[in-house]
Enzyme design. Sequence first.
Site, PDB file in Angstrom:
ATOM      1  NE  ARG A  77       0.741 -48.377 -19.993  1.00 26.24           N
ATOM      2  CZ  ARG A  77       1.911 -47.998 -19.429  1.00 26.24           C
ATOM      3  NH1 ARG A  77       1.855 -46.762 -19.100  1.00 26.24           N
ATOM      4  NH2 ARG A  77       3.132 -48.246 -19.286  1.00 26.24           N
ATOM      5  CG  ASP A  78       4.496 -46.051 -21.820  1.00 21.77           C
ATOM      6  OD1 ASP A  78       4.322 -44.556 -21.767  1.00 21.77           O
ATOM      7  OD2 ASP A  78       5.744 -46.468 -21.509  1.00 21.77           O
ATOM      8  CG  HIS A 131       9.859 -48.974 -20.035  1.00 19.08           C
ATOM      9  ND1 HIS A 131       8.534 -49.258 -20.683  1.00 19.08           N
ATOM     10  CD2 HIS A 131       9.984 -47.735 -20.090  1.00 19.08           C
ATOM     11  CE1 HIS A 131       7.969 -48.420 -20.801  1.00 19.08           C
ATOM     12  NE2 HIS A 131       8.873 -47.365 -20.725  1.00 19.08           N
ATOM     13  CG  HIS A 165      11.158 -43.366 -21.704  1.00 24.31           C
ATOM     14  ND1 HIS A 165      10.300 -42.432 -21.747  1.00 24.31           N
ATOM     15  CD2 HIS A 165      10.853 -44.609 -21.426  1.00 24.31           C
ATOM     16  CE1 HIS A 165       9.230 -42.956 -21.010  1.00 24.31           C
ATOM     17  NE2 HIS A 165       9.579 -44.205 -20.792  1.00 24.31           N
ATOM     18  CB  CYS A 210       5.937 -41.027 -17.251  1.00 24.65           C
ATOM     19  SG  CYS A 210       4.838 -41.103 -15.820  1.00 24.65           S
ATOM     20  CG  ASN A 243       7.836 -45.417 -24.286  1.00 21.81           C
ATOM     21  OD1 ASN A 243       8.182 -45.478 -23.297  1.00 21.81           O
ATOM     22  ND2 ASN A 243       6.691 -44.732 -24.537  1.00 21.81           N
TER      23      ASN A 243
END
Length: 306
Positions: free
Chosen positions: A15-16, A207, A209, A240, A249
Amino acid sequence: MNLVENVTIYEVGLRDGLQLEGKVLTVAEKREIFSLLREANVTEVEFGSFVHPRLVPQMANTAEFYSHIKEYDDMELVALIPNLKGLEIAEVNGVKSVNYVISASDTHNLQNVRQTTEQSLNNFKILSQYASDHNITLNVTVGTSFGCPFEGIVSEKGIMNILDSLLLHNIKRITLADTTGMANPKQVYNLTKAVVDEWRNFEFGCHFHNTRGMGLSNIIAGLEAGIKIYDSSLGGIGGCPFAPGATGNVCTEDVVHMLEEMGVKTSIGLDKLIDASNKLKEILGHDLPGQVAKAGKSSRLYPVPS
């Protein structure tokens, strides 16, 4: 160092990770990556998002993809949702677990979901009720928890107030997200320690990065504070699409390698994970940011040059 003994890895690459890629993966390609993640014993996967395909075309086949993997009910398969419409689509497709994203900064939240943070919190009451009525597990990610690329520093008090509001509802997990890689280890430790101390019996994750090279260091800081759940992305891809500089990420295989070398158990097979990363590189057709897949495990020994 005072570290937790076991960690849960929440894989967000499908997803991300994919949402910033120029190539839109087919369902068959996503299934191939998913199968390799499963072989590596990855048990929690954010497999896609129910957003408008015009905004994130890489997620347009999320429903079809889920129809092929939903049989694996021994895994936690989670869809990201931006609003009630996304939750309704998830429910129609039989999704049992969702992740709702809200940003701690108004400016980023407006960019991301076209609402202020307060508006998103108010709308969350409706989402929470809908999820409860339809027996859907609800998780929340609080974006820009460690800083906003538009507003700068986000206060600890502001984060605590948001968590207070969210925890009035039936939520399984809240993840504090460093949306554009602005966090540093001291900041991470201070905020996560305050959160863990305030709500000792609730499940929090982080989460991070690696945009500015501090992603793995920030995980160490979170471990010291008692955080046991971390998002990561296979190969280190993603970010994002609604924030400048949000690439990078933390890489799943790099995170797993670091933790296992430190004696923190993840239950994930690193060799299989590296295989999955190499297959992703092949499918995407370009090098990935992750390091371990390139260099190999630190336990790898080489013959002495003659």
